[in-house]
Design an enzyme around this catalytic site. Structure first.
Site, short mmCIF file in Angstrom:
data_model
loop_
_atom_site.label_atom_id
_atom_site.label_comp_id
_atom_site.label_asym_id
_atom_site.label_seq_id
_atom_site.Cartn_x
_atom_site.Cartn_y
_atom_site.Cartn_z
N CYS A 118 0.85 -1.20 0.00
CA CYS A 118 0.00 0.00 0.00
C CYS A 118 0.88 1.24 0.00
O CYS A 118 2.03 1.19 0.45
CB CYS A 118 -0.87 -0.03 1.27
SG CYS A 118 -1.92 1.40 1.51
N GLY A 119 0.35 2.34 -0.48
CA GLY A 119 1.09 3.61 -0.40
C GLY A 119 1.40 4.01 1.03
O GLY A 119 2.34 4.75 1.28
#
Length: 161
Positions: A42-43
């Site tokens: 995920c970012g």
């Protein structure tokens, strides 16, 4: 028909750690808990570093528990073993990780069903993305909820510890 009383606080739940051990949340009475749904791809994954820093720096006040979940964008596809290895190797994670769980939808874990509906001063309802944070007080009550963008070591979060 069996009626089950709704949970009054998080101490009524037990979880399974990423390495398969049963953990009663009541063992953390007297400390705050920071419960976070996590993902490895995920970012926001870099927040693992901040969560580890928080867990170490404030170990006398708070217990961090990460809950890997594959509910958003397929960003946690790995097995429990792969997730644990990734977290240790890339972020030095030593805080408690739960087994991979579901944090939304029909198969939502009982703990997250409670957390997303429990009264708190911020907001209730579904988790929107990875790395949402639930701050629990020393008596097991949800006292704050933070969306994903709130960094673990932010003043906003730290000021509540």
């Amino acid at each position: 028909m069996l009626m089950v009383a709704p949970a009054e606080n998080v101490y009524q739940f037990s979880i399974t750690s990423i390495d398969g051990k049963k953990v009663d949340l009541s063992q953390f009475k007297g400390k705050k808990l920071l419960i976070v749904n996590t993902a490895s791809k995920c970012g926001y994954t870099k927040q693992y570093a901040g969560l580890q820093e928080l867990a170490e720096k404030y170990a006398d006040k708070v217990v961090v528990i990460g809950f890997p979940a594959n509910n958003f964008g397929g960003q946690e596809p790995g097995s429990n073993e792969e997730i644990q290895g990734f977290c240790e190797k890339n972020y030095g994670v030593t805080f408690l990780l739960a087994e991979k769980s579901s944090v939304t939808g029909d198969d939502i874990s009982p703990l997250f069903k409670y957390l997303t509906t429990a009264s708190n001063p911020d907001f209730t309802g579904d988790i929107n993305w990875n790395f949402e944070k639930f701050l629990i007080d020393e008596q097991g009550n949800l006292i704050h909820r933070f969306r994903s963008k709130v960094e673990p070591m932010s003043r906003e979060l730290i000021s509540e510890l």
